[in-house]
Scaffold this active site. Sequence first.
Site, PDB file in Angstrom:
ATOM      1  N   HIS A  32       0.936  -1.351  -0.035  1.00  0.00           N
ATOM      2  CA  HIS A  32       0.059  -0.072   0.055  1.00  0.00           C
ATOM      3  C   HIS A  32       0.780   1.127  -0.064  1.00  0.00           C
ATOM      4  O   HIS A  32       0.680   2.213  -0.645  1.00  0.00           O
ATOM      5  CB  HIS A  32      -1.023  -0.099   1.122  1.00  0.00           C
ATOM      6  CG  HIS A  32      -1.958   1.201   1.165  1.00  0.00           C
ATOM      7  ND1 HIS A  32      -2.988   0.902   0.238  1.00  0.00           N
ATOM      8  CD2 HIS A  32      -1.711   2.436   1.811  1.00  0.00           C
ATOM      9  CE1 HIS A  32      -3.577   2.617   0.385  1.00  0.00           C
ATOM     10  NE2 HIS A  32      -2.840   3.017   1.253  1.00  0.00           N
ATOM     11  N   HIS A  67       3.214  10.997   2.772  1.00  0.00           N
ATOM     12  CA  HIS A  67       2.651  11.589   1.420  1.00  0.00           C
ATOM     13  C   HIS A  67       3.655  12.992   1.673  1.00  0.00           C
ATOM     14  O   HIS A  67       3.864  13.557   0.646  1.00  0.00           O
ATOM     15  CB  HIS A  67       1.124  12.044   1.821  1.00  0.00           C
ATOM     16  CG  HIS A  67       0.172  11.050   1.380  1.00  0.00           C
ATOM     17  ND1 HIS A  67       0.315  10.246   0.254  1.00  0.00           N
ATOM     18  CD2 HIS A  67      -0.606  10.450   2.373  1.00  0.00           C
ATOM     19  CE1 HIS A  67      -0.753   9.495   0.258  1.00  0.00           C
ATOM     20  NE2 HIS A  67      -1.236   9.224   1.635  1.00  0.00           N
TER      21      HIS A  67
END
Length: 433
Positions: free
Chosen positions: A389, A416
């Site tokens: 993931h 992120h």
Amino acid sequence: MRSDAINPETILVVDDEAGIRDSVRGVLADEGYRVLEAEDGRGALQLIAAERPRLVILDIWMPEMDGIELLRHIRDSEPATQVIVISGHGNIETAVTATKLGAFDFIEKPFSLDGLLHVVDRALASQTPVEAGAADSDVATLGIGGPADGPLVVPPWTERTIARSVVINGQGLHSGIRTGLILQPLPPGSGIVFGSISTAAMIPARIEYVDSTGYATTLYHNGIVARTVEHLLAALHGYRITNLLVKMQGEIPILDGSAQEFCALIESAGVQDQAGVVEEIVIDRRYEIGDRDGGGEYLAIDPAPCFGVSYQLEYPPPVGRQELTFQFTDTASFKHEIAPARTFGFVHEIETLERMGLASGGRLHNCILIGDNGVVNTPLRFADEFVRHKILDIFGDFYLLGRPIRGFVTARMTGHSDNVALLRLLRERFELH
């Protein structure tokens, strides 16, 4: 007397408000179109049968026969006629319904006339959808787990969109709001663009519009926001889609927490190769952030013959250490090895996320929950699903430079914010403005 062909210059405006019809007729007439008007569904059907307009601009809320019913009639009798739906009381559910019934686009009142003209131009320029299968069906799968034996053969990045509009419903992970998504084809050179159903504002899927990276990647521009874009962008990256309009309402639905359903959505639309080639960003040397030799977060990209990722993840038990290397040589390997990996979180984090107003849409079916003794809510799809993931998130974030990247990413315990920091460094180095 009925003509034998659709009149390419004729547009029918159907709205029970005379003021709306006058405004739309005026701006379309100024552009050289022949404009017909109807104030209700019955009158519209008579004009469609007699005149066969190429485009119908249709209000949802009308007496006797509403716009949805009229849209069904148009699809049955004149399937080649494009329809733009407008509404003063619209929401994503209405937009999704209209698109499922074959509407080209949905616009919410009050709309700008310039925005309407832009949609009209797209509708009239659109081609008849063609059936297409999954992308890269002629490219052999090289698999995963390290560089493939022999030289990598990677197809050139041609301009690509989807063959027809498609929709999907879901729930926002962080907002908890029922939402939906409409994907629409765009012409070559358009790029990936997010748009709101309630305004004409657009957000290009570009690094300069990243607004926040806390637990998800959020874009902001022109007064609209697009949250949790990374899984959809990963699927578009994996299918090499370069031109697409994504219409949404605040947040991309989380679906099952992976990109698997987005892959199925793209395949249901079909992919459409277009004229032109997309120039890749070719990494010329190592670019890095963080401490390479330390034990904390580290992210780098090096020259390579294709895009690839090596990720190292290490959490306390029960997760432990996971490592994986993936070379992106074709869509099939991405679809089977990376796209199904779901987002994950720890049970002890849920209370913190809820205090922050996040994870309101988190449910047992759309993320992997990890407790003190292991996963508490779902069987894993892969033994190393967590690291897969993380690679999926990199696929999504690294599609925010507006062009594909040819380079190899090395990541350790990154998220992120790290991805965005490195992308901003690349943007400046390659002058991607």
